[in-house]
Design an enzyme around this catalytic site. Structure first.
Site, PDB file in Angstrom:
ATOM      1  N   SER A  45       0.864  -1.184   0.000  1.00 11.55           N
ATOM      2  CA  SER A  45       0.000   0.000   0.000  1.00 11.55           C
ATOM      3  C   SER A  45       0.896   1.227   0.000  1.00 11.55           C
ATOM      4  O   SER A  45       2.086   1.127   0.350  1.00 11.55           O
ATOM      5  CB  SER A  45      -0.851  -0.011   1.281  1.00 11.55           C
ATOM      6  OG  SER A  45      -1.459   1.249   1.505  1.00 11.55           O
TER       7      SER A  45
ATOM      8  N   TYR B  73      -1.990  -1.000  10.416  1.00 11.63           N
ATOM      9  CA  TYR B  73      -1.946  -1.152   8.955  1.00 11.63           C
ATOM     10  C   TYR B  73      -0.623  -0.610   8.405  1.00 11.63           C
ATOM     11  O   TYR B  73       0.034  -1.251   7.581  1.00 11.63           O
ATOM     12  CB  TYR B  73      -3.145  -0.406   8.370  1.00 11.63           C
ATOM     13  CG  TYR B  73      -3.410  -0.629   6.900  1.00 11.63           C
ATOM     14  CD1 TYR B  73      -4.153  -1.732   6.462  1.00 11.63           C
ATOM     15  CD2 TYR B  73      -2.950   0.262   5.947  1.00 11.63           C
ATOM     16  CE1 TYR B  73      -4.415  -1.919   5.114  1.00 11.63           C
ATOM     17  CE2 TYR B  73      -3.205   0.084   4.597  1.00 11.63           C
ATOM     18  CZ  TYR B  73      -3.944  -1.005   4.185  1.00 11.63           C
ATOM     19  OH  TYR B  73      -4.211  -1.193   2.845  1.00 11.63           O
TER      20      TYR B  73
HETATM   21  P1  NAD Z   1     -11.443  -6.253   0.300  1.00 10.47           P
HETATM   22  O1  NAD Z   1     -11.993  -6.114   1.661  1.00 10.47           O
HETATM   23  O2  NAD Z   1     -12.307  -5.989  -0.889  1.00 10.47           O
HETATM   24  O3  NAD Z   1     -10.791  -7.688   0.086  1.00 10.47           O
HETATM   25  C1  NAD Z   1     -10.023  -8.322   1.087  1.00 10.47           C
HETATM   26  C2  NAD Z   1      -9.947  -9.788   0.774  1.00 10.47           C
HETATM   27  O4  NAD Z   1      -9.196 -10.424   1.817  1.00 10.47           O
HETATM   28  C3  NAD Z   1     -11.312 -10.476   0.729  1.00 10.47           C
HETATM   29  O5  NAD Z   1     -11.301 -11.471  -0.264  1.00 10.47           O
HETATM   30  C4  NAD Z   1     -11.422 -11.098   2.115  1.00 10.47           C
HETATM   31  O6  NAD Z   1     -12.289 -12.219   2.166  1.00 10.47           O
HETATM   32  C5  NAD Z   1      -9.972 -11.503   2.324  1.00 10.47           C
HETATM   33  N1  NAD Z   1      -9.645 -11.747   3.718  1.00 10.47           N
HETATM   34  C6  NAD Z   1      -9.772 -10.931   4.794  1.00 10.47           C
HETATM   35  N2  NAD Z   1      -9.384 -11.564   5.902  1.00 10.47           N
HETATM   36  C7  NAD Z   1      -8.986 -12.807   5.524  1.00 10.47           C
HETATM   37  C8  NAD Z   1      -8.469 -13.925   6.232  1.00 10.47           C
HETATM   38  N3  NAD Z   1      -8.276 -13.925   7.565  1.00 10.47           N
HETATM   39  N4  NAD Z   1      -8.183 -15.036   5.525  1.00 10.47           N
HETATM   40  C9  NAD Z   1      -8.377 -15.084   4.186  1.00 10.47           C
HETATM   41  N5  NAD Z   1      -8.854 -14.054   3.477  1.00 10.47           N
HETATM   42  C10 NAD Z   1      -9.152 -12.924   4.145  1.00 10.47           C
HETATM   43  O7  NAD Z   1     -10.163  -5.286   0.280  1.00 10.47           O
HETATM   44  P2  NAD Z   1      -9.242  -4.723  -0.902  1.00 10.47           P
HETATM   45  O8  NAD Z   1      -9.372  -3.244  -0.849  1.00 10.47           O
HETATM   46  O9  NAD Z   1      -9.452  -5.446  -2.174  1.00 10.47           O
HETATM   47  O10 NAD Z   1      -7.799  -5.054  -0.306  1.00 10.47           O
HETATM   48  C11 NAD Z   1      -6.958  -6.033  -0.815  1.00 10.47           C
HETATM   49  C12 NAD Z   1      -5.520  -5.714  -0.439  1.00 10.47           C
HETATM   50  O11 NAD Z   1      -5.159  -4.466  -1.023  1.00 10.47           O
HETATM   51  C13 NAD Z   1      -5.312  -5.567   1.063  1.00 10.47           C
HETATM   52  O12 NAD Z   1      -4.076  -6.127   1.427  1.00 10.47           O
HETATM   53  C14 NAD Z   1      -5.287  -4.057   1.246  1.00 10.47           C
HETATM   54  O13 NAD Z   1      -4.553  -3.685   2.366  1.00 10.47           O
HETATM   55  C15 NAD Z   1      -4.612  -3.629  -0.027  1.00 10.47           C
HETATM   56  N6  NAD Z   1      -4.851  -2.225  -0.387  1.00 10.47           N
HETATM   57  C16 NAD Z   1      -6.095  -1.753  -0.621  1.00 10.47           C
HETATM   58  C17 NAD Z   1      -6.275  -0.413  -0.946  1.00 10.47           C
HETATM   59  C18 NAD Z   1      -7.610   0.179  -1.238  1.00 10.47           C
HETATM   60  O14 NAD Z   1      -7.684   1.405  -1.387  1.00 10.47           O
HETATM   61  N7  NAD Z   1      -8.667  -0.602  -1.339  1.00 10.47           N
HETATM   62  C19 NAD Z   1      -5.161   0.422  -1.026  1.00 10.47           C
HETATM   63  C20 NAD Z   1      -3.902  -0.094  -0.764  1.00 10.47           C
HETATM   64  C21 NAD Z   1      -3.756  -1.423  -0.457  1.00 10.47           C
END
Ligand code: NAD
Length: 256
Positions: A138, A151
């Site tokens: 991130s 985080y």
């Molecule tokens: P999201 O909530 O849409 O997806 C998260 C996924 O992780 C889901 O499939 C969920 O079921 C899974 N998950 C959560 N806990 C789990 C566990 N204990 N075991 C197995 N699976 C688990 O979120 P997202 O925004 O798609 O985030 C995905 C990644 O991208 C994360 O690592 C997040 O930190 C990173 N990220 C997101 C953003 C953003 O703006 N959305 C920005 C930077 C980084």
């Protein structure tokens, strides 16, 4: 382009992970997906491009389940060539108010899970002399925001883990890199938009605008598909010497 490659994407039932899994499948990879929630919907979406895609329900906070998932990917699909460590959660609170169990869960799911998955997958990649590890970090792996201590700590840790593993693999056909997105409108961020709308007494669209205006100069959300195309690039021969980078896709967030 990725014909014959086997990809495991953690946390791929939603958001960025689902976008990456779908795009890797579109490019010919065979997929194992993972995560909670709408498993059937996610599997159906990925199977449009890879009819043989499978699911493993490992809880990414449980090391033994992670090891079992990688083992099963290798035994059922024949390997684990591309590992995308994407599963992640968020919790927003001041350090002094941060629930200890939320701290532990964020470190486990956003950081330690990547270590456990890499520990299980790297030996096979090195044996086969080809592998791609892509850690979804991130902008918070590069800079901080208030109220996101766990985080930020986890994502900085993930960037460090990426660099260390990349060096260990530097003379092999295995590359290890991180992608550092800024705001992407997924369920994880929608929760923060909703919280902001409620706190400021404003509508959802205005809350999105304020969220972007604060940090992301492009004033646009990055999409899961854009991140997925970068992941595909990292899997191409042209990226074989891209090692240990933390590649921001953040609309200028970290350029400021
Ligand atoms: P999201 O909530 O849409 O997806 C998260 C996924 O992780 C889901 O499939 C969920 O079921 C899974 N998950 C959560 N806990 C789990 C566990 N204990 N075991 C197995 N699976 C688990 O979120 P997202 O925004 O798609 O985030 C995905 C990644 O991208 C994360 O690592 C997040 O930190 C990173 N990220 C997101 C953003 C953003 O703006 N959305 C920005 C930077 C980084």
């Amino acid at each position: 382009m990725l014909n014959g490659k086997i990809a495991l994407v953690t946390g791929s039932t939603s958001g960025i992970g689902l976008g990456i899994a779908t795009t890797l499948a579109m490019h010919g990879a065979r997929l194992m997906i993972n995560g909670f929630g709408d498993v059937a919907g996610a599997l159906a979406q990925v199977r449009e491009h890879d009819p043989g895609a499978v699911f493993h329900g490992a809880d990414m906070s449980k090391p033994a389940e992670i090891a079992d998932m990688v083992r099963q990917c290798e035994s059922e699909l024949g390997g684990c060539d591309i590992l995308v460590n994407n599963a992640g959660i968020q919790h927003v609170a001041l350090v002094e108010d941060f629930p200890v169990e939320r701290w532990d869960a964020i470190i486990a799911i956003n950081l330690s899970s990547a270590f456990h998955a890499m520990q299980a997958a790297l030996p096979g990649m090195k044996r086969r002399q080809w592998g791609r590890v892509i850690n979804i970090a991130s902008v918070h792996g590069l800079v901080a925001s208030a109220s996101k201590s766990a985080y930020v700590a986890a994502k900085h840790g993930l960037v460090g883990l990426t660099k260390a593993a990349a060096l260990e693999c530097a003379t092999t056909g295995v590359t290890v890199n991180a992608i550092c997105p800024g705001w992407v409108l997924t369920p994880l961020v929608q929760k923060q938009v909703d919280a902001r709308a409620a706190a400021d007494g404003i509508g959802i669209e205005e809350a999105k605008r304020r969220l972007l205006a604060e940090k992301q100069p492009s004033l646009q959300f990055t999409t899961p598909e854009e991140l997925a195309e970068l992941a595909v690039f990292l899997c191409t021969p042209a990226a074989q010497n891209v090692r240990g980078v933390a590649w921001a896709v953040d609309g200028g967030w970290t350029a400021q």
